[in-house]
Design an enzyme around this catalytic site. Sequence first.
Site, mmCIF file in Angstrom:
data_model
loop_
_atom_site.group_PDB
_atom_site.id
_atom_site.type_symbol
_atom_site.label_atom_id
_atom_site.label_comp_id
_atom_site.label_asym_id
_atom_site.label_seq_id
_atom_site.Cartn_x
_atom_site.Cartn_y
_atom_site.Cartn_z
ATOM 1 N N LYS A 137 2.298 81.385 -18.578
ATOM 2 C CA LYS A 137 2.003 82.787 -18.904
ATOM 3 C C LYS A 137 0.771 82.800 -19.817
ATOM 4 O O LYS A 137 -0.139 83.621 -19.683
ATOM 5 C CB LYS A 137 3.193 83.435 -19.637
ATOM 6 C CG LYS A 137 4.576 83.221 -18.985
ATOM 7 C CD LYS A 137 5.696 83.895 -19.794
ATOM 8 C CE LYS A 137 7.076 83.233 -19.717
ATOM 9 N NZ LYS A 137 7.762 83.187 -18.473
ATOM 10 N N SER B 74 5.251 77.207 -17.299
ATOM 11 C CA SER B 74 6.293 78.099 -17.802
ATOM 12 C C SER B 74 5.774 79.066 -18.875
ATOM 13 O O SER B 74 4.815 79.787 -18.606
ATOM 14 C CB SER B 74 7.448 77.240 -18.319
ATOM 15 O OG SER B 74 8.614 77.981 -18.280
ATOM 16 N N HIS C 3 12.390 73.417 -12.144
ATOM 17 C CA HIS C 3 11.395 73.922 -13.083
ATOM 18 C C HIS C 3 10.753 72.756 -13.850
ATOM 19 O O HIS C 3 11.388 72.126 -14.687
ATOM 20 C CB HIS C 3 12.160 74.844 -14.047
ATOM 21 C CG HIS C 3 11.307 75.611 -14.986
ATOM 22 N ND1 HIS C 3 10.491 76.636 -14.581
ATOM 23 C CD2 HIS C 3 11.162 75.531 -16.344
ATOM 24 C CE1 HIS C 3 9.892 77.156 -15.638
ATOM 25 N NE2 HIS C 3 10.267 76.500 -16.710
ATOM 26 N N TRP D 4 15.093 81.243 -11.458
ATOM 27 C CA TRP D 4 14.894 82.009 -12.699
ATOM 28 C C TRP D 4 13.463 82.572 -12.753
ATOM 29 O O TRP D 4 13.225 83.653 -13.254
ATOM 30 C CB TRP D 4 15.161 81.057 -13.873
ATOM 31 C CG TRP D 4 15.129 81.622 -15.245
ATOM 32 C CD1 TRP D 4 14.241 81.305 -16.232
ATOM 33 C CD2 TRP D 4 16.041 82.566 -15.816
ATOM 34 N NE1 TRP D 4 14.538 81.996 -17.381
ATOM 35 C CE2 TRP D 4 15.640 82.772 -17.160
ATOM 36 C CE3 TRP D 4 17.156 83.266 -15.338
ATOM 37 C CZ2 TRP D 4 16.312 83.654 -18.020
ATOM 38 C CZ3 TRP D 4 17.815 84.135 -16.205
ATOM 39 C CH2 TRP D 4 17.395 84.326 -17.513
HETATM 40 C C1 GTR Z 1 12.770 79.959 -20.333
HETATM 41 C C2 GTR Z 1 12.183 81.345 -20.266
HETATM 42 C C3 GTR Z 1 11.107 81.378 -19.215
HETATM 43 C C4 GTR Z 1 10.161 80.206 -19.333
HETATM 44 C C5 GTR Z 1 10.835 78.928 -19.791
HETATM 45 C C6 GTR Z 1 9.913 77.835 -20.312
HETATM 46 O O1 GTR Z 1 13.852 79.846 -21.190
HETATM 47 O O2 GTR Z 1 13.219 82.224 -19.950
HETATM 48 O O3 GTR Z 1 10.433 82.611 -19.267
HETATM 49 O O4 GTR Z 1 9.079 80.500 -20.114
HETATM 50 O O5 GTR Z 1 11.750 79.125 -20.789
HETATM 51 O O6 GTR Z 1 8.917 78.108 -20.966
HETATM 52 O O7 GTR Z 1 10.255 76.673 -20.081
#
Ligand code: GTR
Length: 427
Positions: A269, A265, A406, A356
Site C-alpha cells: 500500500k 502487503s 500471502h 484476505w
Molecule cells: C494484515 C492486514 C493487511 C496487510 C497485512 C500485512 O494484518 O490486515 O491489510 O497489510 O497485515 O501487512 O502483512
Amino acid sequence: MIPTASPTDRDAIALPTTRAEAMARLIQDESKVPAYSLPDLLICNDGTKVTSADQWRKRRAEILELFTTQMFGKAPQRPKGLSWTTFSHNPAALNGKAVRKEIDIRFSDEAKSPVMRMLIYLPANATGPIPLFIGMNFAGNHTTHADPGIALAHSWIPDVEKYKSVNHHATEAARGIKYSRWPVEKILERGYGLATIYCGDVDPDFDDGFQNGVHPLFYKSGQKKPAADEWGTIAAWSWGLCRAMDYLEQDPAVDSKRIAVLGHSRLGKTALWAGATDPRFALVISNNSGCGGAAIARRKFGETHFLINNHFPHWFCSNFKQYDHREETFPVDQHQLIALIAPRPVYIASASKDLWADPYGEFLAGVHASPVYELLGEKGLRGVDFPPVQTPVMSRIGYHLRDGVHDITAYDWEQYLNFADKQMRAS
Ligand code: GTR
C-alpha cells in the site's frame, strides 16, 4: 401503520460494531460480492468527460486530492533540514560481489528527528549508474540478509517471536530471517541494485496517537496529533521513501531515472502511495497489497474498510474512518490509485491463497485503471481475462496470481525483474 426504519436506523441495526461481528460476515466467496458501480475515472467533478492527456492532468489532480484528504492524509513537503551521512561503506561486500552502503537520513537538524537508515547494495562490477529497486522492510535491514556488516536496526521493533526482538530491540538472532523476501544476489546478477529501509525508522507500526516516529516533528505549535486530513502511518512511510529518493537522485552510482518502488502487503500500500504521489519513481510494484492498496474496496471481499481501520487505526488519516461499512460512499476506489501512476509501469501481484487481500479485486483495479493508460498511449489490462496461477500477464500494467500464501517470494521477484527489464531498461 407500521413505522419503517430510516436508512440510518437500518444501518444501526445491520452493521457490525465489533471485529468479531465483522469477521463473522467476511466475504470470501465471489457469489457474495455485492453489486457495485465504480466512480468514473474519466469524468471530472464538474461533469466534463476526459478525452485528452491535458484534461487527464486536471482529473488526476482531483483524484489525488481525494486520496490525500480522505484516505492517506497530507504529508509535508521535502523538509529544509533534510540531510544525510554515510554510516558505512564497503566496496567489497558479499564476497566481493557488491558495494554495500548504509546511509543515515535525518529529516531535521533537531535532536528528536528519527534517523532513517537506508541499506543499499549495488553490483560491484558496475560500469555506470545502476537502476534499482527500493522497498521498505517489516523488521529491520538486518533481517533482509545474513551479511554481518549490516547494522542491527536502532528503532523499535514489534515484540513478536518471528522477528526475534527482545524488549522491542533488534537482536543478532534476527540476521537474515527475511532473506527469502530479498534475493539480493539474484537482483545484483540481473544488473540492478537494491535499497531497503526499516519502516519503523520512520514510524513504528503501532497506534500510539502519533507521539513517536516522524509525525511530531511537523506539528504546529500546540498540535498533538495529525488533523483529520493529515498523514497516517502509511503516508509517513511513503514520505520516507520519497526522502530516500531525494538522496538517491544525487548519488552518482545510482540511475535515479530507473528506480522501481516495491512493497509487500502494508508496505505494498505504501509503495503504491509513494508511486502515486511521486513521479520520480519510474515503476511501481504492489505485492499482495489488498485492502487500501490495489483491491477494489466496493467488492468488500476479504478485508474491508471497517476491518482495516479497526485493527490498524493509525494507518490512514482519520477522515478515512467515515467510510467504514460505507465503501459505496467512498469518493474514489482503488483502480483510481493505480491510474494515478499512469503512464508509468505498474505491477500488481496476488497470491491464490491470500483471499484476505482479494486477488481478483486486485486484478480488477488494473483492468479498470486501463482506460487512463490507453488515453496516454499505453496498453493496460482491458480485455485480459483473470489469468490462472503462475501465468503472468504484462503490458504497461503487469499482473500475476502466484500459487500460494500471502508473501513475497523468488517467483514474485523473477516476474518483477522481467517486467523491469522490459519497462525500465527499454525506456
Ligand atoms: C494484515 C492486514 C493487511 C496487510 C497485512 C500485512 O494484518 O490486515 O491489510 O497489510 O497485515 O501487512 O502483512
